[in-house]
Design a protein around this motif. Structure first.
Motif, short mmCIF file in Angstrom:
data_model
loop_
_atom_site.label_atom_id
_atom_site.label_comp_id
_atom_site.label_asym_id
_atom_site.label_seq_id
_atom_site.Cartn_x
_atom_site.Cartn_y
_atom_site.Cartn_z
N LEU A 17 -2.43 9.00 0.73
CA LEU A 17 -1.29 8.22 0.97
C LEU A 17 -1.89 7.29 1.96
CD1 LEU A 17 0.97 10.37 -0.69
CD2 LEU A 17 -0.73 8.58 -1.61
N ASP A 18 -2.27 7.77 3.66
CA ASP A 18 -1.73 6.72 4.46
C ASP A 18 -3.02 5.99 4.34
OD1 ASP A 18 0.43 8.37 5.32
OD2 ASP A 18 -0.51 9.94 6.88
N ALA A 19 -4.29 6.92 3.95
CA ALA A 19 -5.70 5.60 4.22
C ALA A 19 -5.28 4.78 3.13
CB ALA A 19 -6.97 7.14 3.30
N HIS A 20 -4.02 4.61 1.95
CA HIS A 20 -4.75 3.96 0.96
C HIS A 20 -3.27 2.59 1.77
CE1 HIS A 20 -5.40 4.45 -3.06
NE2 HIS A 20 -5.31 5.24 -2.14
N LEU A 21 -2.27 2.82 2.48
CA LEU A 21 -1.44 2.15 3.67
C LEU A 21 -2.96 1.39 4.33
CD1 LEU A 21 1.30 4.35 4.07
CD2 LEU A 21 1.92 2.72 2.10
N ALA A 22 -3.27 2.01 5.04
CA ALA A 22 -4.48 1.67 5.64
C ALA A 22 -4.71 0.50 4.91
CB ALA A 22 -4.89 2.00 7.65
N LEU A 23 -6.09 1.40 4.31
CA LEU A 23 -7.04 -0.24 3.40
C LEU A 23 -5.74 -1.10 3.14
CD1 LEU A 23 -8.88 2.47 1.83
CD2 LEU A 23 -8.91 1.22 3.61
N ALA A 24 -4.60 -0.88 2.43
CA ALA A 24 -3.94 -1.97 1.99
C ALA A 24 -3.72 -3.20 2.81
CB ALA A 24 -2.63 -0.95 1.45
N GLY A 25 -3.44 -2.78 4.75
CA GLY A 25 -3.07 -3.46 5.54
C GLY A 25 -4.37 -4.29 5.61
N ILE A 26 -5.17 -3.76 5.54
CA ILE A 26 -6.46 -4.55 5.97
C ILE A 26 -6.74 -5.58 4.53
CG2 ILE A 26 -9.01 -4.64 5.87
CD1 ILE A 26 -9.09 -1.44 6.79
N LEU A 27 -6.92 -5.02 3.25
CA LEU A 27 -6.97 -5.94 2.19
C LEU A 27 -5.88 -7.78 2.39
CD1 LEU A 27 -7.22 -3.56 -0.95
CD2 LEU A 27 -8.65 -4.86 0.12
N ARG A 28 -4.51 -6.99 2.67
CA ARG A 28 -4.01 -8.59 3.16
C ARG A 28 -4.06 -9.29 4.65
NH1 ARG A 28 2.38 -6.72 4.74
NH2 ARG A 28 1.23 -5.96 7.16
N ASP A 29 -4.58 -8.60 5.60
CA ASP A 29 -4.84 -9.07 6.82
C ASP A 29 -6.40 -10.01 6.92
OD1 ASP A 29 -3.19 -7.73 8.16
OD2 ASP A 29 -4.99 -6.64 8.99
N PHE A 30 -7.05 -9.93 5.16
CA PHE A 30 -8.45 -10.34 4.97
C PHE A 30 -7.87 -11.60 3.96
CE2 PHE A 30 -10.20 -7.76 7.82
CZ PHE A 30 -11.82 -8.15 8.13
N GLY A 31 -6.45 -11.42 3.57
CA GLY A 31 -6.31 -12.93 2.16
C GLY A 31 -6.93 -12.21 1.24
N ILE A 32 -6.61 -10.98 0.86
CA ILE A 32 -7.23 -10.51 -0.40
C ILE A 32 -6.09 -9.87 -1.98
CG2 ILE A 32 -8.49 -8.57 -2.17
CD1 ILE A 32 -10.25 -8.21 1.00
N VAL A 33 -5.42 -9.61 -1.05
CA VAL A 33 -3.86 -9.00 -1.73
C VAL A 33 -2.37 -9.92 -0.88
CG1 VAL A 33 -4.93 -7.25 -2.38
CG2 VAL A 33 -3.81 -6.86 -1.03
N SER A 34 -1.99 -10.11 -0.99
CA SER A 34 -0.70 -10.49 -0.11
C SER A 34 0.76 -9.68 -0.36
CB SER A 34 0.00 -11.39 -0.96
OG SER A 34 0.11 -12.04 -2.42
N LEU A 35 0.21 -8.79 -1.28
CA LEU A 35 1.71 -7.47 -1.33
C LEU A 35 1.24 -7.54 0.29
CD1 LEU A 35 0.65 -5.55 -4.76
CD2 LEU A 35 2.82 -7.87 -3.65
N SER A 36 2.73 -6.07 0.56
CA SER A 36 2.95 -5.49 1.73
C SER A 36 2.32 -4.18 1.35
CB SER A 36 4.26 -5.11 2.02
OG SER A 36 4.58 -4.07 0.53
N PRO A 37 1.63 -2.92 2.77
CA PRO A 37 0.74 -1.95 2.10
C PRO A 37 1.99 -1.00 1.40
CG PRO A 37 0.64 -2.30 4.62
CD PRO A 37 1.48 -3.69 3.81
#
Length: 441
Positions: A297-317
């Motif tokens: 689950l922590d990995a999902h949060l980290a990867l979601a943070g990368i997706l947000r940083d690269f402008g792919i998604v706008s949601l919080s992790p």
């Protein structure tokens, strides 16, 4: 650690195996452990055999991986016995006489025909735990795989002995050699098939030696998690390369994945680098007492943070994880146990007596749910993918507006990213076998 230490480590490993077997037999009220090495299987309506795969319960005891028709017998208090099939055969290569540091610990009987093994097995099959596949049956010795024995042995197989970790280091050395050759072939413009051949040549292993089929994916093929087709011609242009490939040594496996951009200065390589940095932080979490489910689950949060940083998604992790958006880009588990088998057994075992530890809701593909303890070896393999089927579902769902689809389209031709290392849990700092291997050259 050098190979000169292997005999000492093996002796300690064999003592551990004997202790485990004695405990398992006592739980089942049985007297003997009997393990066939396995048999050849023939293709339906044909006279060709499938590649032989040794029984993992057999190779856990001794480094024999190409000896169908052999048997291991262990009776607590006695030396283990190996019934070794060395047939008279001029059609195939006959196994050489047993040799090596391990042989001094066994009573070895050589037989020429499979049925001759019967006279060297315990007199009463009903007092035996016979572990193997149905095709290995010989006379009244029919594998029954009693749950009390299998559950106990498989549960404890998660705890690797120092000998087993040494074997995995050696497998890693081969795998790293293959990965370096594969990257060179990719940079030189080779096809997927050509890269695969370069890998096998450098690792010194072919398809029957490797612990699993190589995943060699260029461009969009990196979005197929278990891509196996291996095109004979490279695409034009070549954008990216994902390789998930391992190697074996004396029955033990390594499992390594790397991803590269053809242009080391482009945004896809920057995304690869971000996943790589996050993966290293995940590897640092492989510590005693950590619930592997939480690591996932922590990995999902980290990867979601990368997706947000690269402008792919706008949601919080946190929102990306809760809504399942992160699973559209990272649909598999963070990893699995590894050892004698790439996806090692008892990943969900609640105890040595059986039972199951459930996966987190909404994460059906996680292969390990146990709490980490010293001696366990696990893979850590986060990924970000642009998989058409999952993207279609996301676009049609309630969270489509949280995705910048133009950014998705920009990354889609690169397929995906996965970085995977094999990591040992200790009573202190984790040991990353894969990074060790690459650092050693």
């Amino acid at each position: 650690m050098t190979s000169a230490q292997w005999p000492i480590l093996y002796r300690q490993h064999l003592t551990t195996m004997q202790d485990r077997a004695a405990s398992a037999l006592a739980r089942a009220g049985l007297d003997h452990l009997v393990v066939p090495s396995g048999t050849l299987h023939y293709q339906f309506f044909d006279d060709r055999d499938y590649p032989y795969a040794v029984n993992p319960q057999f190779k856990a005891w001794l480094p024999l991986t190409r000896n169908p028709g052999s048997w291991l017998v262990y009776t607590p208090g006695a030396r283990p016995k190996l019934v070794y099939l060395q047939p008279r055969d001029y059609w195939h290569v006959v196994p050489k006489a047993p040799s090596g540091y391990w042989t001094t610990h066994f009573d070895i009987v050589v037989v020429r025909k499979e049925e001759e093994a019967l006279q060297h097995l315990p007199a009463d099959p009903s007092r035996c735990a016979i572990l193997g596949e149905p095709q290995s049956a010989l006379g009244d010795y029919v594998p029954g795989n009693p749950a009390a024995v299998v559950d106990y042995l498989e549960y404890h197989r998660a705890y690797k002995t120092p000998y087993e970790i040494a074997m995995m280091r050696e497998a890693t050395r081969r795998g790293v050699r293959g990965h370096r050759a594969a990257e060179r072939a990719f940079r030189a413009g080779a096809s997927e098939f050509g890269i695969h051949l370069a890998y096998c040549q450098a690792a010194g292993q072919d398809a029957n030696d490797l612990p699993y089929g190589n995943i060699v994916a260029l461009n969009e093929h990196g979005a197929v998690l278990h891509y196996m087709d291996r095109d004979r011609l490279p695409p034009s242009p070549v954008r990216s390369f994902l390789i998930d490939a391992g190697a074996s040594h004396d029955g033990y496996a390594c499992d390594i994945t790397r991803t590269y951009s053809a242009n080391s200065g482009d945004e896809f390589q920057a995304l690869v680098d971000a996943v790589d940095a996050a993966q290293l932080r995940m590897c640092a979490q492989v510590r005693a007492g950590v619930d592997y489910r939480q690591l996932h689950l922590d990995a999902h949060l980290a990867l979601a943070g990368i997706l947000r940083d690269f402008g792919i998604v706008s949601l919080s992790p946190e929102s990306a994880l809760e809504t399942g958006v992160s699973s559209a880009f990272f649909p598999h588990g963070i990893g699995h146990g590894i050892g004698l088998q790439v996806h090692d057994v008892a990943g969900f075992a609640a105890s040595e007596s059986g039972g199951t530890i459930d996966k987190p809701p909404g994460h059906p593909y996680l292969r390990l749910t146990r709490t980490l303890e010293p001696g366990m070896v696990v893979t850590i393999e986060p990924g970000i993918y642009f998989i058409e089927m999952l993207l279609e579902e996301l676009r049609a769902g309630p969270h489509a507006a949280a995705v910048d689809w133009a950014r998705v389209d920009a990354f889609r031709p690169y397929g995906g990213i996965r970085i995977e290392d094999d990591v040992v849990c200790t009573d202190g700092e984790p040991v990353n076998l894969t990074r060790e291997g690459f650092a050693a050259g």
